[in-house]
Enzyme design. Structure first.
Site, PDB file in Angstrom:
ATOM      1  N   ALA A  18       0.834  -1.214   0.000  1.00 22.19           N
ATOM      2  CA  ALA A  18       0.000   0.000   0.000  1.00 22.19           C
ATOM      3  C   ALA A  18       0.860   1.252   0.000  1.00 22.19           C
ATOM      4  O   ALA A  18       0.571   2.221   0.693  1.00 22.19           O
ATOM      5  CB  ALA A  18      -0.945  -0.030   1.191  1.00 22.19           C
ATOM      6  N   GLY A  19       1.950   1.217  -0.789  1.00 21.19           N
ATOM      7  CA  GLY A  19       2.736   2.425  -1.011  1.00 21.19           C
ATOM      8  C   GLY A  19       2.061   3.265  -2.082  1.00 21.19           C
ATOM      9  O   GLY A  19       0.871   3.098  -2.374  1.00 21.19           O
ATOM     10  N   GLY A 146       4.496   1.118 -17.885  1.00 18.66           N
ATOM     11  CA  GLY A 146       4.174   2.232 -18.778  1.00 18.66           C
ATOM     12  C   GLY A 146       4.492   3.543 -18.079  1.00 18.66           C
ATOM     13  O   GLY A 146       5.017   3.546 -16.965  1.00 18.66           O
ATOM     14  N   LYS A 201      14.573   2.160 -17.722  1.00 21.56           N
ATOM     15  CA  LYS A 201      14.314   3.615 -17.763  1.00 21.56           C
ATOM     16  C   LYS A 201      14.656   4.259 -16.436  1.00 21.56           C
ATOM     17  O   LYS A 201      15.016   5.436 -16.375  1.00 21.56           O
ATOM     18  CB  LYS A 201      12.882   3.909 -18.210  1.00 21.56           C
ATOM     19  CG  LYS A 201      11.774   3.406 -17.274  1.00 21.56           C
ATOM     20  CD  LYS A 201      11.455   4.313 -16.113  1.00 21.56           C
ATOM     21  CE  LYS A 201      10.543   3.645 -15.111  1.00 21.56           C
ATOM     22  NZ  LYS A 201      10.283   4.472 -13.924  1.00 21.56           N
ATOM     23  N   GLU A 291      13.906   2.387  -7.273  1.00 26.68           N
ATOM     24  CA  GLU A 291      14.372   1.050  -7.662  1.00 26.68           C
ATOM     25  C   GLU A 291      15.698   1.076  -8.410  1.00 26.68           C
ATOM     26  O   GLU A 291      16.483   0.133  -8.343  1.00 26.68           O
ATOM     27  CB  GLU A 291      13.326   0.357  -8.558  1.00 26.68           C
ATOM     28  CG  GLU A 291      12.026   0.022  -7.863  1.00 26.68           C
ATOM     29  CD  GLU A 291      12.113  -1.281  -7.070  1.00 26.68           C
ATOM     30  OE1 GLU A 291      13.228  -1.759  -6.814  1.00 26.68           O
ATOM     31  OE2 GLU A 291      11.053  -1.785  -6.703  1.00 26.68           O
TER      32      GLU A 291
END
Ligand SMILES: NC(=O)c1ccc[n+]([C@@H]2O[C@H](COP(=O)([O-])OP(=O)(O)OC[C@H]3O[C@@H](n4cnc5c(N)ncnc54)[C@H](O)[C@@H]3O)[C@@H](O)[C@H]2O)c1
Ligand SMILES: O=P(O)(O)OC[C@H](O)CO
Length: 377
Positions: A18-19, A146, A201, A291
């Site tokens: 639930a971030g 996306g 990305k 990340e």
């Protein structure tokens, strides 16, 4: 905790984590008609979502759908679910799956990764970690990716995403649930390309943040984005992706969004590095998941193993390790070699012909082995 979403009509879904992204994706699903139960690690966060329809730490100012509920008990979240979505930090996925395995082993529901990292220790993509830990049919697994900055979507600003699965049917089932008036989903079967797009990305966005922090302008950033896309494509194709996936929403689309937005945590982490903070200081200052920082080393290891040159990502690593002054990242964008290079953007031969060469080698071995696949193919 009792369910309070009985008036929704669509599939029952559990969202684990639930971030900012898990909660936003829960809202996407609920606004599309699904009956959503969020799982939050902390009981007080579950209570805030279930009772107050808010998640103030991660989505300040956002009212969540009244049909959305939450629990901090995994079994309550999974009980009766038709689909499960996973949105925890990538480095914690494996430990979380250990708790989920007994709850999922006698089910056939789609399992959807919303994450954009690779596991530091193994270099595995999240769908691979899921397949390994749950020992489940890979056709049950889907990934979503996306240009999806959580806060923009939580404000219902329109965007699109790709749902990829080896099974077209799984991808379509998930895409039907994960769509609404502000979120459009497309499908494909290129799980590798879709996942790597989201991972890679982030690394280019860290590079953009670094040059932004240094004070360089738009030419520098445009050069990094353009050459970064070539690097992303080279790497992904050499590791089994379709080149066109990297030109789509999960590649170029997400690269643009993440590199341009101050909302991006990867971009923000890079900016702090560019302003002179050390890697340790940046990690301390980030209170959300970036990340890219953990993915740099395993991606470079995979790049070496697949014979792909990633000069921008190499330089990000050098800045992270304190071995390169952030100011020096741009002049050496792609090479230290004085010999002029072709500007190669033809993603069909994205690794400079390497993918083509390997395909010929495989065909040659197959021919020599009387039509059987070569080992490791
Ligand atoms: N935020 C975005 O805009 C966005 C968009 C697309 C994809 N993603 C991806 O979604 C994934 C989740 O990111 P996020 O943005 O929600 O991160 P976040 O930092 O906003 O939230 C992370 C959540 O995971 C929880 N958490 C932390 N450690 C945990 C552990 N060991 N076990 C279980 N839960 C733990 C935190 O309490 C928090 O609820 C990442 O892979 C990210 O790349 C994020
Ligand atoms: O905030 P970031 O850098 O993790 O990026 C969020 C999303 O992946 C953008 O699509």
């Amino acid at each position: 905790m009792t369910r309070k979403n009985a008036d929704a009509r669509g599939p029952r879904v559990a969202v684990i984590g639930a971030g900012s992204w898990g909660t936003t994706f829960g809202k996407i699903l609920a606004d599309g008609g699904a009956q959503v139960t969020m799982w939050a690690r902390r009981p007080e966060q579950a209570l805030e979502i279930a009772e107050g329809k808010r998640n103030t730490k991660y989505l300040p100012g956002i009212n969540l759908p009244r049909t959305m509920t939450a629990t901090h008990e995994l079994s309550t979240a999974i009980d009766g679910a038709d689909q499960v979505y996973l949105s925890v930090p990538s480095q914690s996925l494996r430990e979380n799956l250990k708790g989920l395995r007994p709850l999922l082993e006698n089910t056939s529901m789609p399992i959807v990764s919303l994450m954009k990292g690779v596991e530091r220790a193994s270099g595995l993509r999240m769908s691979q970690v899921i397949e390994q830990e749950l020992a489940c049919d890979p056709e049950r697994i889907a990934v979503a990716s996306g240009p999806n900055l959580a806060l923009e979507i939580a404000r219902e600003q329109p965007t699109a995403a790709v749902i990829a699965s080896l099974s077209q049917e799984t991808a379509e089932t998930v895409a039907r649930a994960a769509r609404n008036s502000y979120f459009r989903t497309f499908v494909n079967t290129d799980v590798i390309g879709t996942e790597f797009g989201g991972v890679l990305k982030n690394l280019i966005a860290v590079a953009i943040g670094i040059v932004d922090g240094v004070g360089y302008g738009e030419n520098t950033k445009a050069s990094i984005i353009t050459r970064g896309l070539v690097e992303m494509t080279d790497f992904a194709v050499a590791n089994g992706a379709q080149p066109e996936t990297l030109q789509g929403l999960a590649g170029l689309g997400d690269l643009i969004a993440t590199c341009q937005s101050p909302l991006s945590r990867n971009n923000t982490a890079g900016r702090l590095l560019g302003q002179g903070y050390s890697y340790q200081d940046v990690v301390k200052q980030m209170n959300q998941t970036a990340e890219g920082l953990a993915s740099v080393a395993p991606i470079l290891q995979l790049a070496r193993e697949s014979d792909v040159h990633m000069p921008i990502v190499e330089q990000v690593k050098m800045v992270l390790d304190g071995k390169m002054n952030p100011r020096d990242i741009a002049p050496h964008l792609t090479t230290d070699d004085d010999t002029p290079q072709e500007e190669r953007t033809n993603h069909g031969q994205a690794d400079g012909g390497g993918a083509l060469r390997r395909a010929f080698q495989r065909a040659f071995h197959q021919f020599r082995n009387g039509g059987r696949s070569a080992a490791g193919d």
